[in-house]
Design an enzyme around this catalytic site. Structure first.
Site, PDB file in Angstrom:
ATOM      1  N   CYS A   9       0.818  -1.183  -0.039  1.00 46.30           N
ATOM      2  CA  CYS A   9      -0.046  -0.090   0.059  1.00 46.30           C
ATOM      3  C   CYS A   9       0.908   1.345   0.043  1.00 46.30           C
ATOM      4  O   CYS A   9       2.117   1.104   0.722  1.00 46.30           O
ATOM      5  CB  CYS A   9      -0.927  -0.011   1.313  1.00 46.30           C
ATOM      6  SG  CYS A   9      -2.286   1.079   0.717  1.00 46.30           S
ATOM      7  N   CYS A  88      -4.465  -0.800  -1.590  1.00 44.93           N
ATOM      8  CA  CYS A  88      -4.956   0.358  -1.778  1.00 44.93           C
ATOM      9  C   CYS A  88      -6.536   0.316  -2.371  1.00 44.93           C
ATOM     10  O   CYS A  88      -6.766  -0.710  -3.246  1.00 44.93           O
ATOM     11  CB  CYS A  88      -4.191   1.287  -2.779  1.00 44.93           C
ATOM     12  SG  CYS A  88      -2.546   1.592  -1.961  1.00 44.93           S
ATOM     13  N   CYS A  96      -2.296   3.447  -6.067  1.00 39.94           N
ATOM     14  CA  CYS A  96      -1.567   2.046  -5.506  1.00 39.94           C
ATOM     15  C   CYS A  96      -0.256   1.576  -6.266  1.00 39.94           C
ATOM     16  O   CYS A  96      -0.162   1.883  -7.429  1.00 39.94           O
ATOM     17  CB  CYS A  96      -2.524   0.992  -6.146  1.00 39.94           C
ATOM     18  SG  CYS A  96      -2.908  -0.209  -4.541  1.00 39.94           S
TER      19      CYS A  96
END
Length: 170
Positions: A9, A88, A96
């Site tokens: 992430c 994400c 992301c």
């Protein structure tokens, strides 16, 4: 042979940390030879305290956790990765990370996206954030249990990709 999974992430402070913690915790409980790591493309350098609280309250050992860059997983000394999961929430137009990483002896890792809304953005003050982090932790744990039910060590790349994509749709 250990199955190494990297969870990405952007800031490596909340969702990826929740996923790393839950996957390692559940793998240990189930006796699976799976090891999770987390990282980010632009690590914040700090872990979200609500993420640590949610993990700790679920019985996860959080000692040694830190926010780190995905660069650590592109060196020859890095563990060979079988799977890379981004967490994400692309539906929220969040950037992301895209991981290229060093190929292992098995080739490039299988890559899959399992998006979760950012619990850091929850409304309702600290209690709202606690609730959002706990719900995110539970959602992540559910998918990690599905992942751990797969015979990862016996799956070829295409079968693994398909199974992990299916888990992401559930």
């Amino acid at each position: 042979m250990t199955i190494n999974i990297l969870i990405l992430c952007t800031h490596n402070s909340a969702r990826s940390v929740l996923a790393e913690g839950m996957l390692n915790h559940l793998a240990k409980k189930l006796g699976r030879d799976v090891r999770a790591f987390s990282a980010g493309s632009a690590p914040s350098g700090r872990l979200n305290p609500f993420a640590l609280e949610a993990l700790s309250e679920a019985g996860v050992d959080i000692s040694g956790y830190r926010s780190k860059s995905w660069d650590e997983f592109t060196t020859p000394e890095a563990p060979p990765l079988s799977v890379v999961i981004t967490v994400c929430d692309s539906a929220a137009a969040e950037q992301c990370p895209v991981f290229f990483g060093a190929p292992s002896a098995q080739g490039q890792p299988v890559k899959v996206h399992w998006g979760y809304p950012d619990p850091s953005n929850a409304e309702g003050g600290d209690e709202g954030k606690r609730r959002a982090f706990e719900l995110t932790r539970q959602a992540i744990a559910y998918r990690m249990l599905q992942l751990l039910a797969l015979p990862l060590e016996r799956m070829d790349r295409a079968a693994c990709q398909a199974a992990l994509a299916e888990i992401g749709r559930s």
